[in-house]
Scaffold this motif. Structure first.
Motif, PDB file in Angstrom:
ATOM      1  N   LEU A  49      -9.644 -32.528 -53.981  1.00 17.89           N
ATOM      2  CA  LEU A  49     -10.639 -33.384 -54.635  1.00 17.89           C
ATOM      3  C   LEU A  49     -10.003 -34.200 -55.750  1.00 17.89           C
ATOM      4  N   TYR A  50      -8.990 -33.645 -56.388  1.00 18.51           N
ATOM      5  CA  TYR A  50      -8.257 -34.341 -57.444  1.00 18.51           C
ATOM      6  C   TYR A  50      -7.202 -35.301 -56.874  1.00 18.51           C
ATOM      7  N   GLY A  51      -6.901 -35.155 -55.580  1.00 18.19           N
ATOM      8  CA  GLY A  51      -5.833 -35.944 -54.989  1.00 18.19           C
ATOM      9  C   GLY A  51      -4.464 -35.410 -55.351  1.00 18.19           C
ATOM     10  N   ASP A  52      -4.374 -34.118 -55.693  1.00 15.65           N
ATOM     11  CA  ASP A  52      -3.112 -33.504 -56.113  1.00 15.65           C
ATOM     12  C   ASP A  52      -2.486 -32.767 -54.933  1.00 15.65           C
ATOM     13  N   ALA A  53      -1.664 -33.489 -54.171  1.00 15.79           N
ATOM     14  CA  ALA A  53      -1.055 -32.934 -52.965  1.00 15.79           C
ATOM     15  C   ALA A  53      -0.134 -31.760 -53.271  1.00 15.79           C
ATOM     16  N   ALA A  54       0.608 -31.823 -54.374  1.00 16.68           N
ATOM     17  CA  ALA A  54       1.539 -30.737 -54.698  1.00 16.68           C
ATOM     18  C   ALA A  54       0.801 -29.429 -54.956  1.00 16.68           C
ATOM     19  N   GLN A  55      -0.316 -29.497 -55.683  1.00 15.57           N
ATOM     20  CA  GLN A  55      -1.084 -28.281 -55.944  1.00 15.57           C
ATOM     21  C   GLN A  55      -1.797 -27.795 -54.674  1.00 15.57           C
ATOM     22  N   ALA A  56      -2.283 -28.713 -53.872  1.00  9.07           N
ATOM     23  CA  ALA A  56      -2.879 -28.310 -52.596  1.00  9.07           C
ATOM     24  C   ALA A  56      -1.817 -27.626 -51.734  1.00  9.07           C
ATOM     25  N   GLY A  57      -0.616 -28.192 -51.715  1.00  7.76           N
ATOM     26  CA  GLY A  57       0.483 -27.585 -50.970  1.00  7.76           C
ATOM     27  C   GLY A  57       0.889 -26.233 -51.519  1.00  7.76           C
ATOM     28  N   ARG A  58       0.816 -26.092 -52.828  1.00 13.16           N
ATOM     29  CA  ARG A  58       1.135 -24.812 -53.477  1.00 13.16           C
ATOM     30  C   ARG A  58       0.211 -23.712 -52.965  1.00 13.16           C
ATOM     31  N   TRP A  59      -1.075 -23.995 -52.951  1.00 12.15           N
ATOM     32  CA  TRP A  59      -2.036 -22.944 -52.611  1.00 12.15           C
ATOM     33  C   TRP A  59      -2.215 -22.771 -51.108  1.00 12.15           C
ATOM     34  N   MET A  60      -1.712 -23.720 -50.308  1.00  5.62           N
ATOM     35  CA  MET A  60      -1.735 -23.573 -48.845  1.00  5.62           C
ATOM     36  C   MET A  60      -0.374 -23.149 -48.295  1.00  5.62           C
ATOM     37  N   TYR A  61       0.578 -22.906 -49.158  1.00  6.32           N
ATOM     38  CA  TYR A  61       1.957 -22.638 -48.743  1.00  6.32           C
ATOM     39  C   TYR A  61       2.072 -21.449 -47.792  1.00  6.32           C
ATOM     40  N   LEU A  62       1.186 -20.503 -47.894  1.00  5.54           N
ATOM     41  CA  LEU A  62       1.262 -19.296 -47.073  1.00  5.54           C
ATOM     42  C   LEU A  62       0.441 -19.402 -45.794  1.00  5.54           C
ATOM     43  N   GLU A  63      -0.115 -20.584 -45.535  1.00  5.55           N
ATOM     44  CA  GLU A  63      -0.959 -20.802 -44.358  1.00  5.55           C
ATOM     45  C   GLU A  63      -0.189 -21.549 -43.275  1.00  5.55           C
ATOM     46  N   GLU A  64      -0.332 -21.086 -42.058  1.00 13.04           N
ATOM     47  CA  GLU A  64       0.373 -21.719 -40.942  1.00 13.04           C
ATOM     48  C   GLU A  64      -0.130 -23.137 -40.667  1.00 13.04           C
ATOM     49  N   ASP A  65      -1.401 -23.405 -40.926  1.00 12.09           N
ATOM     50  CA  ASP A  65      -1.969 -24.728 -40.654  1.00 12.09           C
ATOM     51  C   ASP A  65      -1.889 -25.655 -41.865  1.00 12.09           C
ATOM     52  N   ARG A  66      -0.963 -25.398 -42.735  1.00 13.97           N
ATOM     53  CA  ARG A  66      -0.802 -26.220 -43.939  1.00 13.97           C
ATOM     54  C   ARG A  66      -0.398 -27.652 -43.577  1.00 13.97           C
ATOM     55  N   ASN A  67      -0.647 -28.552 -44.515  1.00  8.14           N
ATOM     56  CA  ASN A  67      -0.326 -29.964 -44.345  1.00  8.14           C
ATOM     57  C   ASN A  67       1.142 -30.192 -44.727  1.00  8.14           C
TER      58      ASN A  67
END
Length: 175
Positions: A49-67
């Motif tokens: 929602l903030y447009g913060d790709a790095a933080q989104a990537g941080r919290w999805m890092y352990l997910e196989e379907d990550r961006n």
């Protein structure tokens, strides 16, 4: 506060545009429940929602379907394995991971950090990887994104609608 009650509050916060409050609640939950991948996914959604790709990537890092782009942004912002260990906020052994993919990711980060430092490191002992955290970390300044601006405008709009409803309620009450 119980997990379900806090998640209900997160949903309520998001519904009225209190994105920073929802983000903070989720960060607190992850601190208390570091192995819950669902909480990490929810926090990634909030950072989108903030447009913060790095933080989104941080919290999805352990997910196989990550961006892929978000993962790259996370790895760029947290450029060393030690910084990634700190950022992932994991506690305990990798075997506590809910999925095999998450466990592999955690092992890969810890192994890379240990190889870089030349000694074993442990998720529960930040001093073991502190040598990789030399110097202060400074998040790079990124340009505003359309998504970030829209999220901010949306939050402001939601706050104004809430305020208008509240004022109208007061007028009706005290007329």
């Amino acid at each position: 506060m119980p997990l379900r009650e806090t998640l209900a509050r997160v949903d309520a916060d998001l519904a009225v545009g209190r994105v920073p409050v929802a983000r903070q609640r989720l960060r607190g939950l992850i601190s208390s429940f570091p192995h819950d991948l669902t909480l990490r996914r929810r926090l990634a959604e909030v950072y989108r929602l903030y447009g913060d790709a790095a933080q989104a990537g941080r919290w999805m890092y352990l997910e196989e379907d990550r961006n892929v782009d978000e993962t790259a942004a996370f790895e760029t912002r947290y450029g060393s394995p030690g910084w990634r260990m700190k950022a992932l906020a994991w506690q305990g052994p990798e075997a506590k991971a809910a999925t095999a993919f998450a466990e592999e990711q955690l092992i890969a980060v810890r192994t890379a950090c240990a190889e870089e430092l030349g000694h074993p490191v442990d998720w529960d002992d930040p001093a073991s990887y502190r040598g990789d955290l030399e110097g202060e970390y400074e998040a790079p300044s990124e340009p505003w994104t359309v998504g970030g601006v829209l999220a901010g405008v949306g939050c402001l709009g939601a706050a104004l609608v809430f305020l208008a409803i509240w004022v109208n309620g007061l007028i009706a009450l005290f007329g």
